[in-house]
Scaffold this motif. Structure first.
Motif, PDB file in Angstrom:
ATOM      1  N   THR A  37       0.839  -1.199   0.000  1.00 12.19           N
ATOM      2  CA  THR A  37       0.000   0.000   0.000  1.00 12.19           C
ATOM      3  C   THR A  37       0.869   1.242   0.000  1.00 12.19           C
ATOM      4  N   ILE A  38       1.923   1.213   0.805  1.00  9.45           N
ATOM      5  CA  ILE A  38       2.846   2.351   0.877  1.00  9.45           C
ATOM      6  C   ILE A  38       3.545   2.546  -0.461  1.00  9.45           C
ATOM      7  N   LEU A  39       4.049   1.475  -1.029  1.00 10.82           N
ATOM      8  CA  LEU A  39       4.786   1.570  -2.287  1.00 10.82           C
ATOM      9  C   LEU A  39       3.915   2.115  -3.411  1.00 10.82           C
ATOM     10  N   TYR A  40       2.685   1.661  -3.456  1.00  6.89           N
ATOM     11  CA  TYR A  40       1.781   2.124  -4.514  1.00  6.89           C
ATOM     12  C   TYR A  40       1.547   3.623  -4.412  1.00  6.89           C
ATOM     13  N   SER A  41       1.314   4.099  -3.195  1.00  8.34           N
ATOM     14  CA  SER A  41       0.982   5.512  -3.043  1.00  8.34           C
ATOM     15  C   SER A  41       2.216   6.411  -3.054  1.00  8.34           C
ATOM     16  N   SER A  42       3.412   5.856  -2.829  1.00  7.64           N
ATOM     17  CA  SER A  42       4.614   6.690  -2.737  1.00  7.64           C
ATOM     18  C   SER A  42       5.285   6.935  -4.078  1.00  7.64           C
ATOM     19  N   GLU A  43       4.750   6.410  -5.153  1.00 10.02           N
ATOM     20  CA  GLU A  43       5.394   6.549  -6.453  1.00 10.02           C
ATOM     21  C   GLU A  43       5.546   7.995  -6.898  1.00 10.02           C
ATOM     22  N   THR A  44       4.655   8.864  -6.467  1.00  3.55           N
ATOM     23  CA  THR A  44       4.707  10.259  -6.907  1.00  3.55           C
ATOM     24  C   THR A  44       5.154  11.222  -5.810  1.00  3.55           C
TER      25      THR A  44
ATOM     26  N   LYS B  24      12.427   2.323   2.586  1.00  2.00           N
ATOM     27  CA  LYS B  24      13.216   3.302   1.840  1.00  2.00           C
ATOM     28  C   LYS B  24      13.937   2.618   0.667  1.00  2.00           C
ATOM     29  N   THR B  25      14.469   1.429   0.899  1.00  2.00           N
ATOM     30  CA  THR B  25      15.142   0.669  -0.155  1.00  2.00           C
ATOM     31  C   THR B  25      14.151   0.232  -1.225  1.00  2.00           C
ATOM     32  N   LYS B  26      12.988  -0.224  -0.793  1.00  5.97           N
ATOM     33  CA  LYS B  26      11.975  -0.668  -1.759  1.00  5.97           C
ATOM     34  C   LYS B  26      11.486   0.491  -2.627  1.00  5.97           C
ATOM     35  N   ILE B  27      11.338   1.672  -2.024  1.00  4.62           N
ATOM     36  CA  ILE B  27      10.908   2.849  -2.790  1.00  4.62           C
ATOM     37  C   ILE B  27      11.954   3.195  -3.843  1.00  4.62           C
ATOM     38  N   MET B  28      13.237   3.155  -3.434  1.00  3.83           N
ATOM     39  CA  MET B  28      14.313   3.467  -4.360  1.00  3.83           C
ATOM     40  C   MET B  28      14.342   2.473  -5.526  1.00  3.83           C
ATOM     41  N   VAL B  29      14.209   1.193  -5.233  1.00  3.85           N
ATOM     42  CA  VAL B  29      14.195   0.167  -6.269  1.00  3.85           C
ATOM     43  C   VAL B  29      12.991   0.352  -7.180  1.00  3.85           C
TER      44      VAL B  29
ATOM     45  N   ARG C 140      11.425   3.143  -7.870  1.00  5.88           N
ATOM     46  CA  ARG C 140      11.627   4.311  -8.734  1.00  5.88           C
ATOM     47  C   ARG C 140      12.637   4.027  -9.831  1.00  5.88           C
ATOM     48  N   LEU C 141      13.702   3.304  -9.502  1.00  2.42           N
ATOM     49  CA  LEU C 141      14.694   2.953 -10.518  1.00  2.42           C
ATOM     50  C   LEU C 141      14.113   2.001 -11.549  1.00  2.42           C
ATOM     51  N   GLY C 142      13.238   1.102 -11.092  1.00  5.55           N
ATOM     52  CA  GLY C 142      12.579   0.170 -12.013  1.00  5.55           C
ATOM     53  C   GLY C 142      11.707   0.889 -13.009  1.00  5.55           C
ATOM     54  N   GLY C 143      11.119   2.000 -12.585  1.00  4.63           N
ATOM     55  CA  GLY C 143      10.273   2.804 -13.463  1.00  4.63           C
ATOM     56  C   GLY C 143      11.058   3.500 -14.554  1.00  4.63           C
TER      57      GLY C 143
END
Length: 120
Positions: free
Chosen positions: A55-62, A106-111, A113-116
């Motif tokens: 849920t966090i990862l989905y909403s933190s993309e922007t 924090k690591t998952k968010i970075m990964v 964003r880089l994946g995008g």
């Protein structure tokens, strides 16, 4: 252009606070499972990783990058509760993450964003 205007007048911060509150609501709705001492930590961590973190990862993309520090604080608060610890126990965050075998948000968010960007 509308996004830049929203960032300047503070609406993005309000949206982020709202998303963080949604995360807490999701965690509280699962509190019967996540904080039950009879349920093994491994099962609790799977639920946390598959529902709350996603849920966090989905909403933190922007979100702006600076908000990941606040998310890290909230994540550690939840993981301490899952582990049955408090800050008074003086257990370091790194030790909790390694004992529960959780990848920091924090690591998952970075990964994510880089994946995008096509760099995976």
């Amino acid at each position: 252009m509308a996004d830049i205007g929203n960032y300047n007048n503070g609406t993005i911060e309000k949206r982020i606070k709202s998303e963080i509150n949604q995360e807490w609501l999701k965690c509280r709705s699962l509190s019967g499972v996540l904080f039950d001492k009879k349920i093994p930590h491994k099962f609790k961590v799977k639920i946390y990783s598959s529902i709350v973190q996603q849920t966090i990862l989905y909403s933190s993309e922007t979100w702006p990058t600076k908000e990941s520090d606040e998310l890290q604080t909230i994540e550690m608060r939840m993981l301490r509760m899952i582990a049955g610890l408090t800050r008074k126990d003086k257990v370091r965050s790194t030790r909790i993450l390694s004992s529960l075998k959780v990848v920091p948000i924090k690591t998952k968010i970075m990964v994510n964003r880089l994946g995008g960007m096509g760099t995976q």
